[in-house]
Write a protein that holds these residues in place. Structure first.
Motif, short mmCIF file in Angstrom:
data_model
loop_
_atom_site.label_atom_id
_atom_site.label_comp_id
_atom_site.label_asym_id
_atom_site.label_seq_id
_atom_site.Cartn_x
_atom_site.Cartn_y
_atom_site.Cartn_z
N ILE A 165 0.78 -1.35 -0.01
CA ILE A 165 0.08 0.13 -0.04
C ILE A 165 0.79 1.24 0.08
CG2 ILE A 165 -1.76 1.51 1.33
CD1 ILE A 165 -2.38 -1.64 2.39
N ILE A 166 0.67 2.22 -0.72
CA ILE A 166 1.22 3.50 -0.57
C ILE A 166 0.39 4.77 0.00
CG2 ILE A 166 2.54 5.38 -2.11
CD1 ILE A 166 3.86 2.43 -2.13
N ASP A 167 1.15 5.34 0.91
CA ASP A 167 0.40 6.43 1.71
C ASP A 167 0.99 7.76 1.12
OD1 ASP A 167 -1.43 7.43 3.71
OD2 ASP A 167 0.27 7.83 4.96
N PRO A 174 -2.68 0.30 -4.72
CA PRO A 174 -3.72 0.63 -3.51
C PRO A 174 -2.93 1.76 -2.79
CG PRO A 174 -3.15 -1.71 -3.38
CD PRO A 174 -2.03 -1.02 -4.30
N ILE A 175 -4.07 2.89 -3.02
CA ILE A 175 -3.30 4.23 -2.46
C ILE A 175 -4.21 4.72 -1.15
CG2 ILE A 175 -3.00 6.52 -2.92
CD1 ILE A 175 -1.15 4.83 -4.56
N SER A 176 -3.65 5.14 -0.18
CA SER A 176 -4.23 5.94 0.77
C SER A 176 -3.78 7.37 0.77
CB SER A 176 -4.08 5.26 2.15
OG SER A 176 -2.65 5.41 2.53
N VAL A 177 -4.61 8.22 1.20
CA VAL A 177 -4.23 9.74 1.25
C VAL A 177 -4.32 10.12 2.76
CG1 VAL A 177 -4.98 11.89 0.42
CG2 VAL A 177 -4.96 10.05 -1.08
N ASP A 178 -3.40 10.53 3.09
CA ASP A 178 -3.02 11.36 4.35
C ASP A 178 -3.35 12.65 4.49
OD1 ASP A 178 -2.08 12.01 6.80
OD2 ASP A 178 -0.11 11.34 6.69
N THR A 179 -4.47 12.97 4.57
CA THR A 179 -4.95 14.26 5.03
C THR A 179 -6.11 14.43 6.38
OG1 THR A 179 -5.85 16.32 3.90
CG2 THR A 179 -6.80 14.30 3.28
N MET A 180 -6.31 15.55 6.91
CA MET A 180 -7.15 15.75 7.78
C MET A 180 -8.05 16.70 7.63
SD MET A 180 -5.14 17.58 10.98
CE MET A 180 -4.54 19.19 11.02
N HIS A 181 -8.00 17.48 6.22
CA HIS A 181 -8.72 18.63 5.87
C HIS A 181 -9.99 18.02 4.81
CE1 HIS A 181 -4.87 20.68 7.08
NE2 HIS A 181 -5.99 21.29 7.83
N ASP A 208 -8.50 7.83 -7.94
CA ASP A 208 -8.71 6.46 -7.76
C ASP A 208 -7.85 6.11 -6.46
OD1 ASP A 208 -9.13 3.67 -8.08
OD2 ASP A 208 -7.50 3.72 -9.70
N ILE A 209 -8.44 6.31 -5.14
CA ILE A 209 -7.79 5.99 -3.85
C ILE A 209 -8.56 5.00 -3.26
CG2 ILE A 209 -6.94 8.19 -3.69
CD1 ILE A 209 -8.86 8.88 -1.49
N ASP A 210 -7.83 4.19 -2.46
CA ASP A 210 -8.60 3.19 -1.82
C ASP A 210 -8.52 3.30 -0.26
OD1 ASP A 210 -8.32 0.85 -4.10
OD2 ASP A 210 -6.20 2.17 -4.14
N ALA A 211 -8.01 4.45 0.35
CA ALA A 211 -8.19 4.46 1.91
C ALA A 211 -7.92 5.83 2.11
CB ALA A 211 -7.03 3.55 2.43
N ILE A 212 -8.31 6.24 3.36
CA ILE A 212 -8.38 7.49 3.87
C ILE A 212 -7.55 7.36 5.15
CG2 ILE A 212 -9.47 9.64 4.92
CD1 ILE A 212 -11.76 8.57 3.09
N ASN A 213 -6.33 8.18 5.41
CA ASN A 213 -5.27 8.12 6.59
C ASN A 213 -5.81 9.39 7.30
OD1 ASN A 213 -3.64 7.84 8.64
ND2 ASN A 213 -1.75 7.82 7.07
N ASP A 214 -6.46 9.48 8.38
CA ASP A 214 -6.67 10.41 9.02
C ASP A 214 -6.19 10.83 10.66
OD1 ASP A 214 -8.02 13.05 10.15
OD2 ASP A 214 -9.92 11.96 10.48
N LEU A 272 -14.98 4.13 1.84
CA LEU A 272 -13.64 3.68 1.80
C LEU A 272 -12.99 3.42 3.19
CD1 LEU A 272 -11.64 6.43 -0.46
CD2 LEU A 272 -12.44 3.74 -1.16
N PRO A 273 -12.19 2.35 3.33
CA PRO A 273 -11.71 2.00 4.68
C PRO A 273 -10.90 3.33 5.08
CG PRO A 273 -10.42 0.87 3.08
CD PRO A 273 -11.81 1.61 2.22
N VAL A 274 -10.76 3.32 6.84
CA VAL A 274 -10.10 4.39 7.26
C VAL A 274 -9.01 4.11 8.05
CG1 VAL A 274 -10.48 6.58 8.92
CG2 VAL A 274 -12.24 6.19 7.27
N ILE A 275 -8.02 4.82 8.12
CA ILE A 275 -6.73 4.72 9.23
C ILE A 275 -7.09 5.75 9.98
CG2 ILE A 275 -4.37 4.47 9.41
CD1 ILE A 275 -4.28 3.68 6.50
#
Length: 271
Positions: free
Chosen positions: A55-57, A92-99, A110-116, A134-137
Motif C-alpha cells: 500500500i502507498i500512503d 492500493p493508495i491511501s491519502v494522508d490528510t485531515m482537511h 482512484d484512491i483506496d483508503a483515507i488516513n486521518d 472507503l476504509p479509514v486509518i
C-alpha cells in the motif's frame, strides 16, 4: 480480530503484516529523503511496490512540529498533481490528510483508503469519509492530532475514535495509536510508553498501524538526525510486530520488508 481491506489487501486477523510505503509530496517533510517531486510519483510508487510495499500512503503536507504551514489550496494542488499520475496504476493508495477540502479533492481520484491523523474529529471530514465507503486509518485524537499523552489517554482517545466511526457508519478501520511528537504536551517518554504498551491497543479488536519511521523520539535516544535513524527504527519495528502491529508505515521499503519477514518467521506467523 476484525479484518480490514485496502485495495484488496487484507490487514489484521490471520493476514501477514502489511507494508505501507510513504510518499511525501511535501518538501517540508522532516525526513528530506522521503520527498518525491511531481512527475516522479508514479515511478516511485511502482518501485516501492516492486520492492515489497503493498500500500502507498500519499501525504501532501508535513505534520511534523515546526514545519512550514501550507494552505489547503496548496495541499489540494499537490494532491491533484500526484494522484493524477497514479490513476489506473492498480496500486492500493491511501491519502494522508485531515482537511475536508483536501479529502474532497482526493476522492475524485482512484484512491483506496483515507488516513486521518485527526481521528474523524471534524464532522464534515467524517461525513465525507463515511459517504465514500472507503476504509479509514484513524489516529488517536480527541480534539487535535496526538493530543492523548500516555497509553491510558491513548486508549481513551481510541475509544472516542471508535465511537465516531459507529456514529458515522464507518466499518472498515485501522487504528493508529499515534506515536510521535504531535503536541507540545507530549514527551518522548510518552512515545516510549506507547511502544512498550502497544499490545494493549489490541483490546479494540481492530488492526493496528505501527507508524514510527525515523521519528524524533528515536533520534532523541540515539542522538541522531532523521537521516541516521533507520537502524533504530528497524529494531522498534520488530518489537511492534511482536506486540500486534498489523501494518507498518515506513519510508524505507527494503530493510523494513526484511524486518517484517524475519519477525514473522520467529513468531511463526508466516513461513
Amino acid at each position: 480480530m476484525q479484518t480490514t481491506h485496502i485495495g484488496g489487501v487484507g490487514i489484521g486477523g490471520d493476514n501477514p503484516v502489511r507494508l505501507m510505503g510513504v510518499i511525501n509530496i511535501s518538501p517540508e517533510s522532516f525526513f528530506h529523503g522521503s520527498f518525491v517531486p511531481s512527475g516522479e510519483v508514479a515511478a516511485h510508487a511502482h518501485m516501492m511496490i516492486d520492492r515489497g510495499a503493498e500500500i502507498i500512503d500519499i501525504g501532501a503536507r508535513s505534520t511534523a512540529p515546526d514545519s512550514r504551514p501550507i494552505s489547503i489550496s496548496e495541499e489540494c494542488d499537490r494532491l491533484k498533481r500526484s494522484l493524477s499520475e497514479l490513476v489506473g496504476s492498480g496500486i492500493p493508495i491511501s491519502v494522508d490528510t485531515m482537511h475536508a477540502g483536501a479529502l474532497e479533492v482526493a476522492l475524485r481520484y482512484d484512491i483506496d483508503a483515507i488516513n486521518d491523523i485527526h481521528g474523524l474529529a471534524d464532522e464534515s471530514f467524517a461525513r465525507l469519509a463515511a459517504d465514500s465507503g472507503l476504509p479509514v486509518i484513524a489516529m488517536a485524537a480527541v480534539h487535535a492530532p496526538g493530543d492523548a499523552c500516555g497509553a491510558d489517554a491513548t486508549k481513551a482517545a481510541l475509544a472516542v475514535v471508535l465511537g465516531r466511526c459507529e456514529q458515522y457508519g464507518i466499518v472498515d478501520l485501522v487504528l493508529d495509536p499515534g506515536i510521535g511528537r504531535w503536541v507540545p504536551g507530549r514527551s518522548f517518554n510518552d512515545d516510549w510508553e506507547l511502544c512498550r504498551r502497544f499490545s494493549e491497543f489490541s483490546v479494540f479488536d481492530r488492526p493496528l498501524l505501527g507508524a514510527i519511521s525515523r521519528k524524533s523520539f528515536i533520534g532523541d535516544l540515539l542522538g541522531k538526525p532523521a537521516e541516521e535513524r533507520l537502524f533504530g527504527t528497524l529494531a522498534l519495528t520488530a518489537l511492534l510486530i511482536e506486540a500486534g502491529a498489523g501494518m507498518i508505515r515506513t519510508h524505507d521499503i527494503v530493510p523494513t520488508y526484511d524486518a517484517i519477514r524475519v519477525s514473522e518467521r520467529v513468531l511463526r506467523r508466516r513461513p
